[in-house]
Design an enzyme around this catalytic site. Sequence first.
Site, mmCIF file in Angstrom:
data_model
loop_
_atom_site.group_PDB
_atom_site.id
_atom_site.type_symbol
_atom_site.label_atom_id
_atom_site.label_comp_id
_atom_site.label_asym_id
_atom_site.label_seq_id
_atom_site.Cartn_x
_atom_site.Cartn_y
_atom_site.Cartn_z
ATOM 1 N N ASP A 1 0.764 -1.110 0.048
ATOM 2 C CA ASP A 1 0.008 -0.015 0.137
ATOM 3 C C ASP A 1 0.891 1.451 0.076
ATOM 4 O O ASP A 1 1.588 1.496 0.939
ATOM 5 C CB ASP A 1 -0.921 0.039 1.333
ATOM 6 C CG ASP A 1 -1.849 1.349 1.482
ATOM 7 O OD1 ASP A 1 -1.531 2.434 0.680
ATOM 8 O OD2 ASP A 1 -2.865 1.215 2.063
ATOM 9 N N ASP B 1 24.474 1.839 -5.506
ATOM 10 C CA ASP B 1 25.290 0.492 -4.811
ATOM 11 C C ASP B 1 26.653 0.419 -5.469
ATOM 12 O O ASP B 1 26.978 0.982 -6.625
ATOM 13 C CB ASP B 1 24.143 -0.379 -5.044
ATOM 14 C CG ASP B 1 24.384 -1.480 -3.847
ATOM 15 O OD1 ASP B 1 25.269 -1.488 -3.109
ATOM 16 O OD2 ASP B 1 23.344 -2.237 -3.819
#
Length: 222
Positions: free
Chosen positions: A54, A179
């Site tokens: 959600d 990253d």
Amino acid sequence: MGFAALRDPERVRRFGAIARAEYRAVGIHKALSPQADLGSEPRWPRVTATFGSDPKLVSTLVAAYISGFQGATNGLHRDGVATIVKHWVGYGAQPGGFDGHNYYGRVAKLDNRSFAKHVMAFDGAFAARATGVMPTYPIIDGVTLNGRPLEPVGAGFSRQLITDLLRGGERFDGLVLSDWAITDDCPESCRAPTAAAPQQPGAVAMPWGVERSARRRASRRA
């Protein structure tokens, strides 16, 4: 995911505050968290580290997490721990649950409507003024931005996702931290490992969309 089930922002904030004290006690000043990834694919192995599917709940709980870690609701307090919210954006939509760290998971498929929900999940992070953002790994396929399809490159190489949408659209002026290994080569053992030639740590790489670029060119682009 457990915090998502509780739906209790104050408990998440308290967790962040306790963890902040522990981090600072051992000299750690930065956290590579939280994940604001929308857990839209339940088979995805990193879904357990999300706050669910959600976008409004994810946004609310991510804001609480960041406030607890950073020690304030509007940015990094002098006694806080900097947060790097991740992964911008669409990582949780990996087809079949494949992961974008791997060659076979280098493409995530969305449409504009679902992509907007993944972006919405980051709203709380920007409201709480997260110190940094980490781009996602896969190529986002099926999405248009300002009337143009996204270039088929990982988000760390995408001017559309970083400069246009993150910096321009979301007005984020903090740190963008890629990253590891996004500019490294992906050799055969990375693309198609076998029992005889398994993927070793030195062959871990995520240069998706720029595999054929020279490393220097890819680094400039990133």
